[in-house]
Design a protein around this motif. Sequence first.
Motif, PDB file in Angstrom:
ATOM      1  N   GLY A 171       0.792  -1.221   0.000  1.00  0.00           N
ATOM      2  CA  GLY A 171       0.000   0.000   0.000  1.00  0.00           C
ATOM      3  C   GLY A 171       0.830   1.279   0.000  1.00  0.00           C
ATOM      4  N   VAL A 172       2.070   1.199  -0.538  1.00  0.00           N
ATOM      5  CA  VAL A 172       2.879   2.426  -0.640  1.00  0.00           C
ATOM      6  C   VAL A 172       2.298   3.293  -1.759  1.00  0.00           C
ATOM      7  CG1 VAL A 172       5.176   3.367  -1.082  1.00  0.00           C
ATOM      8  CG2 VAL A 172       4.943   1.203   0.150  1.00  0.00           C
ATOM      9  N   ASP A 173       2.022   4.539  -1.457  1.00  0.00           N
ATOM     10  CA  ASP A 173       1.404   5.461  -2.412  1.00  0.00           C
ATOM     11  C   ASP A 173       2.316   5.658  -3.634  1.00  0.00           C
ATOM     12  OD1 ASP A 173       0.292   7.601  -3.772  1.00  0.00           O
ATOM     13  OD2 ASP A 173      -0.292   8.658  -1.933  1.00  0.00           O
ATOM     14  N   SER A 174       1.803   5.335  -4.825  1.00  0.00           N
ATOM     15  CA  SER A 174       2.613   5.428  -6.044  1.00  0.00           C
ATOM     16  C   SER A 174       3.107   6.845  -6.286  1.00  0.00           C
ATOM     17  CB  SER A 174       1.808   4.977  -7.260  1.00  0.00           C
ATOM     18  OG  SER A 174       1.376   3.657  -7.077  1.00  0.00           O
ATOM     19  N   LYS A 175       2.311   7.823  -5.868  1.00  0.00           N
ATOM     20  CA  LYS A 175       2.723   9.225  -6.058  1.00  0.00           C
ATOM     21  C   LYS A 175       4.002   9.516  -5.268  1.00  0.00           C
ATOM     22  CE  LYS A 175      -1.431  11.014  -5.597  1.00  0.00           C
ATOM     23  NZ  LYS A 175      -2.418  11.959  -5.058  1.00  0.00           N
ATOM     24  N   ILE A 176       4.080   8.944  -4.059  1.00  0.00           N
ATOM     25  CA  ILE A 176       5.269   9.186  -3.227  1.00  0.00           C
ATOM     26  C   ILE A 176       6.489   8.498  -3.830  1.00  0.00           C
ATOM     27  CG2 ILE A 176       6.289   8.729  -0.942  1.00  0.00           C
ATOM     28  CD1 ILE A 176       3.723   9.602   0.267  1.00  0.00           C
ATOM     29  N   ILE A 177       6.264   7.303  -4.398  1.00  0.00           N
ATOM     30  CA  ILE A 177       7.372   6.623  -5.088  1.00  0.00           C
ATOM     31  C   ILE A 177       7.882   7.516  -6.213  1.00  0.00           C
ATOM     32  CG2 ILE A 177       8.029   4.628  -6.510  1.00  0.00           C
ATOM     33  CD1 ILE A 177       6.111   2.902  -4.911  1.00  0.00           C
ATOM     34  N   GLU A 178       6.937   8.106  -6.950  1.00  0.00           N
ATOM     35  CA  GLU A 178       7.326   8.953  -8.073  1.00  0.00           C
ATOM     36  C   GLU A 178       8.042  10.228  -7.603  1.00  0.00           C
ATOM     37  OE1 GLU A 178       4.779  10.833 -11.600  1.00  0.00           O
ATOM     38  OE2 GLU A 178       4.116   8.818 -10.985  1.00  0.00           O
ATOM     39  N   GLU A 179       7.485  10.870  -6.570  1.00  0.00           N
ATOM     40  CA  GLU A 179       8.055  12.130  -6.078  1.00  0.00           C
ATOM     41  C   GLU A 179       9.417  11.939  -5.408  1.00  0.00           C
ATOM     42  OE1 GLU A 179       5.271  14.085  -3.465  1.00  0.00           O
ATOM     43  OE2 GLU A 179       3.750  14.034  -5.049  1.00  0.00           O
ATOM     44  N   CYS A 180       9.499  10.935  -4.527  1.00  0.00           N
ATOM     45  CA  CYS A 180      10.695  10.802  -3.672  1.00  0.00           C
ATOM     46  C   CYS A 180      11.706   9.827  -4.245  1.00  0.00           C
ATOM     47  CB  CYS A 180      10.304  10.344  -2.283  1.00  0.00           C
ATOM     48  SG  CYS A 180       9.064  11.392  -1.517  1.00  0.00           S
ATOM     49  N   SER A 181      11.362   9.054  -5.245  1.00  0.00           N
ATOM     50  CA  SER A 181      12.124   7.945  -5.833  1.00  0.00           C
ATOM     51  C   SER A 181      11.916   6.695  -4.986  1.00  0.00           C
ATOM     52  CB  SER A 181      13.618   8.252  -5.996  1.00  0.00           C
ATOM     53  OG  SER A 181      14.412   7.325  -5.296  1.00  0.00           O
ATOM     54  N   VAL A 182      12.036   5.543  -5.645  1.00  0.00           N
ATOM     55  CA  VAL A 182      11.726   4.283  -4.970  1.00  0.00           C
ATOM     56  C   VAL A 182      12.756   3.964  -3.882  1.00  0.00           C
ATOM     57  CG1 VAL A 182      12.884   2.778  -6.644  1.00  0.00           C
ATOM     58  CG2 VAL A 182      10.890   1.924  -5.395  1.00  0.00           C
ATOM     59  N   VAL A 183      13.978   4.472  -4.065  1.00  0.00           N
ATOM     60  CA  VAL A 183      14.989   4.323  -3.000  1.00  0.00           C
ATOM     61  C   VAL A 183      15.042   5.636  -2.226  1.00  0.00           C
ATOM     62  CG1 VAL A 183      17.419   3.911  -2.489  1.00  0.00           C
ATOM     63  CG2 VAL A 183      16.295   2.593  -4.280  1.00  0.00           C
ATOM     64  N   SER A 184      14.237   5.728  -1.169  1.00  0.00           N
ATOM     65  CA  SER A 184      14.155   6.959  -0.380  1.00  0.00           C
ATOM     66  C   SER A 184      13.705   6.602   1.028  1.00  0.00           C
ATOM     67  CB  SER A 184      13.141   7.922  -1.010  1.00  0.00           C
ATOM     68  OG  SER A 184      11.850   7.319  -1.007  1.00  0.00           O
ATOM     69  N   SER A 185      13.969   7.497   1.944  1.00  0.00           N
ATOM     70  CA  SER A 185      13.546   7.260   3.334  1.00  0.00           C
ATOM     71  C   SER A 185      12.028   7.173   3.414  1.00  0.00           C
ATOM     72  CB  SER A 185      14.073   8.368   4.236  1.00  0.00           C
ATOM     73  OG  SER A 185      13.591   9.626   3.804  1.00  0.00           O
TER      74      SER A 185
END
Lengths: 416, 416
Positions: free
Chosen positions: B314-328
């Motif tokens: 349930g990780v928000d795809s928008k956050i993956i896009e904004e912060c990058s998949v390797v991010s805190s």
Amino acid sequence: MNVSIIAVGTELLFGQTVNTNATYISNQLNLMGFNVMYHHVVGDNSGRLKALIISTFVESDMIILTGGLGPTQDDLTKEIVAEAMGVDLYFDERCYREVKSYFDDRNRIMAENNRKQAYIPVGAEVFHNEAGTAPAFGIEKDGKCAICLPGPPREMKWLFENCVVDYLKRFSSKQMYYRVIRTIGIGESDLETKLLPIIDNQKDPTIATYAKEGECTLRVASQRETMTEAQLAVENMIREIDKLIGKYIYSYNDEELAEVVVRKLRENKLSLSSAESCTGGMFASCITDVPGASNVFSHGFVTYSETAKAGVLGVDSKIIEECSVVSSEVAVLMAKGAQKSSNSDIAISITGYAGPEADEGRENGNAFIGYACGNKLGNKSGFIEINTKRNDRKWNRNFFKLRMLLVVYNIINDAI
Amino acid sequence: MNVSIIAVGTELLFGQTVNTNATYISNQLNLMGFNVMYHHVVGDNSGRLKALIISTFVESDMIILTGGLGPTQDDLTKEIVAEAMGVDLYFDERCYREVKSYFDDRNRIMAENNRKQAYIPVGAEVFHNEAGTAPAFGIEKDGKCAICLPGPPREMKWLFENCVVDYLKRFSSKQMYYRVIRTIGIGESDLETKLLPIIDNQKDPTIATYAKEGECTLRVASQRETMTEAQLAVENMIREIDKLIGKYIYSYNDEELAEVVVRKLRENKLSLSSAESCTGGMFASCITDVPGASNVFSHGFVTYSETAKAGVLGVDSKIIEECSVVSSEVAVLMAKGAQKSSNSDIAISITGYAGPEADEGRENGNAFIGYACGNKLGNKSGFIEINTKRNDRKWNRNFFKLRMLLVVYNIINDAI
């Protein structure tokens, strides 16, 4: 040409360091067609080292020594080699400048004892060491040759690749070629029995078998006048081997089964997912250990508890209760759950007893591997049962993992 | 007592196998107060092996041999040892039954050549092998002793621990006691510097440090007239060590970090779940490798793709896009997703670049470990960042796994 390797260093006899240098050098020597006779390890003791060098030269034409070339008092390889071969040491100006500039370049003061490193046996060919301070060398006298290399593997390898390979070419007449074949699903003695017709009376190529846990490896090697001849002899022999045990072979190029599975999934544009109970992530881990696995593997589930099997994979709790959690029914439902959740072409699952304590009435080493495929593979599903009859948790988990890989391998090859 | 080790096997001279057996045995022998003189490696060649045994007995009172006890034609260690020591072989009924039942228990047919394994030198003490089919033994004659062990390290170690240690005690006058302390979060040279005041001029107990990948181990050993004296000396020394480096120590009993974590989770009645990207199941696998892990670990997720991170955790795809998949941010959301889905007290996650190819502008060895706790631990969450600056995929994955364990360890100890 017969070669032996002597590693000098008390730390090896204390069991503090593994003699990986001997392994590396042996591998290189075999590839170049040299015959490795012995590995010896001796401590930093001048009397024993000298006696060992002299006795080793009885059967060997060449000795490669590693270690004991440093600046300290107990570094005595060079002095003893010179003594054993009956030559003196001289002070080599170029070596001295190189040792000194190694320190200068790093803004470090050279200790007085580093001067010792610039003494070289008369008549030796110096290998100038760009990876450290110890000058290495090769020396020939009366038909015998000694090569001295430093002990730290990084320095030793640098010198081997950059200097020793060229130095050795003058001694080599034959060319060596070999291939390593990997099999699964057959024990070492059964394998040998099946290969007996071609192993017996076979001089070249040679066939050697090695058992690994749950797997078996074959090395086919040939030494001939030319590389083309050696290759041809090995390839012909592999065709013979293929006729006898082809169905057990999963790699002709010394690959791990996980590597082969990932490669074949990529070639066939298939995706994979997993649902693990007793292997607890080992299967996913060995697949993702292969670079490029992200192209074929996206989802792995470790459902160690019944709640997880029901909650995450949607396995019906009633079926867990009726059939027991370690059953073919649950294995298949786990695979179906993983397949559905990941939409992968192949889903593989396992539920079983790795040990040490199986449930009452059940045996350690008993497991069910389930599989479920997507549309592309006709939605087929099924299971296999395993009974290793072992209580060894680590061994069982590793064996289970290999069998899961084998099931995936067979599904890709349309053999299930 | 002077002991030498002879490993028999052409695969060692081909450089296919590293002689880790000699390292393990040397370590054990040194701990028991034996003096290791030489390591030798010889191929599967009866003439050379016999000559080597005879010449080694000139300086050594005991030889420990590994390898060449299998069922095939080139397994000849036992026969040659008997010949060199001047004794015959006899057919041992009990050994035969054990070999046969090994196959029967696994529903496998025993090959005829396995019969060979039941022949034993007259006068030998048999070490009954529960880890494989090769019977091992020790034999004494005329003040010399030979011990023959199989080559596969797992079998060899089982026999050494369960049979050889007891057999060796009759040759040793002093009593040896040692403890192995394990640390994490400090390098070997820093550790040695901190311990310098007690390592210098220290004769007994001895303190030896060993660096393992990402960890550091200390061995404190004492040899005294009585076991009580040896134990007391070691325990006193450990108290001194504790004062200097106590905060880096996670085990005083040579436990793996995963074992300590599972034990502490059980003691504190805490449950654990995981969500892994770049480690791909290694964390779950090392936790479930510990017997009894099922009491504390129920759910593991391997979410290798972005789809899996979004769909399963349930990780928000928008956050993956904004912060990058390797991010805190993604690491923390992965942990929160795993915690929610499993309802565990602690959830740990990782997203990072193990290598060989990081995304553009990012470095291999960079990873974020996230954690999220349930009610019992105050719902706290957070992350740590790692930068190993290495390109080595295997090394990075192992280091990441150890750091995940360390984070869980610190959460349990309320140090995060």
